[in-house]
Design an enzyme around this catalytic site. Structure first.
Site, short mmCIF file in Angstrom:
data_model
loop_
_atom_site.label_atom_id
_atom_site.label_comp_id
_atom_site.label_asym_id
_atom_site.label_seq_id
_atom_site.Cartn_x
_atom_site.Cartn_y
_atom_site.Cartn_z
N ILE A 88 1.23 6.99 0.15
CA ILE A 88 0.55 6.04 1.02
C ILE A 88 -0.91 5.94 0.62
O ILE A 88 -1.58 6.95 0.39
CB ILE A 88 0.61 6.51 2.49
CG1 ILE A 88 2.05 6.80 2.89
CG2 ILE A 88 0.00 5.46 3.41
CD1 ILE A 88 2.19 7.53 4.21
N CYS A 89 -1.39 4.70 0.54
CA CYS A 89 -2.81 4.51 0.23
C CYS A 89 -3.52 4.15 1.53
O CYS A 89 -3.50 3.01 1.97
CB CYS A 89 -2.97 3.40 -0.80
SG CYS A 89 -4.67 3.08 -1.22
N LEU A 90 -4.12 5.14 2.15
CA LEU A 90 -4.76 4.91 3.45
C LEU A 90 -6.01 5.79 3.52
O LEU A 90 -5.93 7.00 3.29
CB LEU A 90 -3.77 5.27 4.56
CG LEU A 90 -4.24 5.02 5.99
CD1 LEU A 90 -4.52 3.55 6.22
CD2 LEU A 90 -3.19 5.50 6.98
N ASN A 121 0.80 -1.21 0.00
CA ASN A 121 0.00 0.00 0.00
C ASN A 121 0.84 1.27 0.00
O ASN A 121 0.31 2.36 0.20
CB ASN A 121 -0.95 0.02 1.20
CG ASN A 121 -1.81 -1.22 1.26
OD1 ASN A 121 -1.56 -2.13 2.04
ND2 ASN A 121 -2.80 -1.29 0.39
#
Lengths: 197, 588
Positions: A90-92, A82
């Protein structure tokens, strides 16, 4: 305008219990000590390939902070489904549409840390890493561990941490400091030098 | 259409003339598809009134406050039936939870008063009076709330502004938002209100903005069926489903493909592929204008016309030196033939489509001349006093021409390979095509006849002859109307109805023409006795809005708003056609 009073309080609160959480937030030095550009540091979670690493995260506060989410990306290279291995993006969700003003920089960093221990390969940021994670976990773990060793260890340990570590081994603090200085901050070389006398 | 005056005359004429007119009216209603959509124009002024009925139904059934009802409706895209279905299936808590509605007793909120409160957002201690607690129970200081609302409104999230607490799904009270934002940015508060109001249009599949440019500011609401054609009060007629020009009996997809095909120069390209070959050296298209099969391009390159390959210049009439391409290659020939066939096929349909569209445009000028003729006749002192048959005939002509012209692109796709290649065998297709084309031909023949009679200079004729023409026009009007109806029947049932992948819906045939949407009355009274009767969740009518117009039964007259009943009939030229059957029947 960024709510600076809140940011200052946040920094204070966060750095107060640095011992417990291991998470710290500092001003970015090369930016006139502006409160809108920060660096957060999180330790890699235990029992993961990131254990032992210290990861720096670049934080930029938008004008609408805290009503808009802070922009965060890894400054330390990291191998994670991620997190982009190229840019550190960042994939959050909480950094995007699930952000709430009630969250803080520290809670956001804690979430990032949680992401390190619980990757979500089905919603990847880095497709290559995610593929590897799903198909060949062993290689993934090895790569992640290697990246941690290479990028997240020596460079990210603050000088104080290194001093502390070496002092705990039983060397006098003054000697530790001068030795570390002479080898350019490399912990391993300093240890060698201290041992050899 | 600006024939209001003649339309009104008709209305009064039939009214005073006989009761038969009324009976006829009713039979008329019966053979038009029973669920004729009744569309409404929603203007900026009536937008609130338009959504009030939906709000009221939800508020009453669930005993909610208005903003809760709105939140629910926005979440379920103003589909009251679906909302009620979810309520029945999954229960109230689920329904509320999904949409982010939290309902608490007012007292509970008020009991919360402290001297100072620490706001979790700005991390300051603020006096209890400067704090607002939402219904979900989370309280923050007013400054932070305001800031949050402003950011969300600017992000375009007005319709779903959530509480600031992490993972709290509750939607904030619109009144609180409005009040707090107005204190800092009055215009933003206005914007917020408009977004909320317009959700009724934006998030509702039964309401759409009129696609007019420049925009007339209106929206159109339909009932029951979104596959219909409507006319906005600005005069624009359009397909409600795809917002393009009215195109029935083409389906939206067919029409989209057709307009694209006509717009593109794809057919020019087709011509080039059929009639030219690219030079193997400079790749320019070369047309062979005679001579043998050794062709030379202006660039100097010689090539074989048969295979397109580059050759030398030595040749005899029978062969090119050192070149042989006589071996049969099936593919290439097939492709060339196919392109040619497709082109001819397209040209066939396009020519006829164009011819009818052009006639339709020319006939629009007829309206003026017809009016002149009528006034000439009226000046004459004759026993003929009613000339509605002229306008009716003209109107029928327009209507049928339209149907006819759009029936060609329909046929192009219905019987072509683009859409339904795998839907029917060649034999089936041939049968269906014959069936359809027979009807189309009949319609065409009668439309032309009608056109001929309407264009006669009958104002110059003697009375007997005028009577003859009158009979013909009335007869042909009825015939073309019936033929249109039959063709639609055939399209809906035999052709599109039998498809396995039924994605092609068409707007049904309206004998009276494209329905004019009526203005929604602004002064709508929610306590209206008529509407009190039908707050039941499963009203068969879907959204019940105008008490004065239940679907086509006599009870509509007890609504007490006769003027409203009259308006749709007298307002449009289409209403004239009601009378149209009367004289024809009498003649028979």
């Amino acid at each position: 305008m960024v709510d600076f009073a809140r940011v200052q309080k946040e920094l204070h609160e966060c750095n107060k219990d640095i011992e417990v959480s291991g998470i710290s937030i500092k001003l970015k030095e090369d930016n006139n000590n502006s409160l809108t550009h920060l660096t957060g540091t999180i330790p890699g979670p235990l029992a993961t390939p990131y254990e032992g690493g210290n990861f720096n995260i670049d934080i930029v506060l938008p004008d609408g902070y805290p009503f808009e989410p802070p922009r965060m990306q890894f400054a330390t290279k990291v191998w994670h489904p991620n997190i982009s291995s190229q840019s550190g993006a960042i994939c959050l969700d909480i950094l995007k549409d699930q952000w709430s003003p009630a969250l803080t920089l520290k809670t956001a960093l804690l979430s990032v840390q949680a992401l390190l221990s619980a990757p979500e390969p089905d919603d990847p940021q880095d497709a290559v890493v995610a593929q590897q994670y799903l198909r060949d976990y062993q290689t993934f773990a090895a790569t992640a561990r290697y990246w941690t060793e290479t990028f997240a260890r020596s460079s990210t340990l603050g000088i104080e941490d290194k001093v502390k570590k070496l002092v705990e081994m039983g060397f006098p603090e003054a000697q530790v400091r001068s030795t570390l200085e002479s080898v350019g901050g490399d912990e391993n070389m300093a240890l060698e030098k201290l041992c050899s006398g | 259409m600006d024939d209001c005056t003649s339309g009104e005359e008709d209305y009064y004429y039939s009214d005073r003339d006989s009761l038969d007119g009324l009976e006829n009216d009713e039979s008329d209603v019966q053979w038009v598809p029973p669920k004729g959509p009744s569309s409404k124009v929603i203007t900026k002024e009536s937008l609130l009134a338009a959504q009030r009925e939906d709000l009221r139904r939800v508020m009453e059934l669930l005993s909610l406050r208005e903003f809760h009802a709105r939140t629910l409706l926005i979440h379920y895209r103003w589909d009251v039936e679906k909302l009620f279905a979810v309520l029945v299936e999954k229960g109230k808590p689920f329904l509320f939870d999904e949409a982010g509605v939290t309902v608490v007793e007012k007292d509970d909120l008020d009991s919360f008063i402290f001297a100072t409160v620490s706001c979790d957002i700005c991390m300051e201690d603020v006096p209890g009076t400067a704090v607002t607690k939402m219904e979900c129970g989370h309280n923050f200081c007013n400054d932070c709330w305001t800031e949050h609302f402003i950011v969300k409104i600017n992000e375009g999230q007005s319709k779903r502004i959530r509480c600031m607490a992490h993972k709290c799904n509750a939607i904030c009270d619109e009144a609180v938002i409005r009040n707090l934002v107005r204190k800092r940015h009055p215009d933003l508060a206005e914007k917020f209100d408009r977004f909320l109001l317009e959700s009724y249009i934006e998030d509702n599949k039964m309401v759409k903005w009129c696609p007019s440019t420049p925009h007339c500011g209106n929206a159109i609401r339909v009932e029951d069926d979104e596959f219909c054609e409507v006319e906005c009060s600005c005069g624009l007629q359009f397909c409600f489903s795809c917002l393009a020009d009215a195109h029935s009996p083409c389906s939206c997809l067919m029409w989209e493909l057709w307009t694209k095909k006509c717009r593109d120069e794809s057919e020019t390209v087709n011509w080039i592929t059929v009639h030219t070959k690219p030079c193997p050296k400079c790749h320019k298209p070369v047309e062979k204008n005679g001579g043998c099969n050794l062709v030379s391009c202006i660039c100097g390159q010689a090539f074989c016309w048969l295979c397109g390959g580059a050759t030398g210049r030595d040749h005899t009439w029978s062969r090119i030196n050192g070149h042989s391409c006589g071996r049969y290659k099936e593919d290439r020939e097939k492709n060339a033939e196919r392109a040619k066939r497709d082109l001819y096929r397209y040209m066939h349909y396009h020519n006829r489509y164009k011819a009818h569209t052009d006639s339709f445009k020319l006939e629009s000028n007829l309206k003026e001349t017809i009016r002149e003729k009528v006034s000439n006749l009226e000046k004459k002192d004759s026993r003929l006093r009613d000339f509605s048959w002229v306008t009716n005939g003209l109107y029928r002509l327009f209507r049928s021409r339209r149907v006819l012209s759009y029936s060609y692109p329909f046929a192009f796709y219905m019987f072509g390979d683009d859409l339904f290649k795998d839907e029917m065998t060649n034999a089936e297709r041939e049968i269906k095509q014959n069936l359809f084309e027979d009807q189309q031909q009949q319609l065409e023949a009668n439309v032309e006849k009608l056109s001929k009679f309407v264009e006669e200079p009958f104002d110059q004729f003697a009375e007997d002859k005028v009577m003859q023409i009158r009979m013909q026009v009335i007869n042909l009007s009825v015939i073309t109307d019936n033929l249109c109806k039959k063709m639609y029947d055939c399209i809906e049932n035999e052709l599109l109805g039998s498809l396995q992948f039924g994605i092609h819906n068409i707007a049904p045939y309206q004998s009276k023409g494209i329905e004019k949407a009526t203005e929604l009355s602004v002064c709508w009274n929610p306590k209206d006795e008529n509407t009190e009767k039908c707050p039941t969740p499963y009203s068969p009518n879907g959204i019940v809005t105008e008490p004065g117009r239940p679907s086509g039964s006599g009870s509509s007259y007890e609504g007490g708003c006769s003027s409203r009943n009259k308006r749709p009939r007298t307002g449009s030229l289409g209403s004239c056609t009601i009378d149209l059957n009367l004289p024809a029947d009498v003649i028979d």
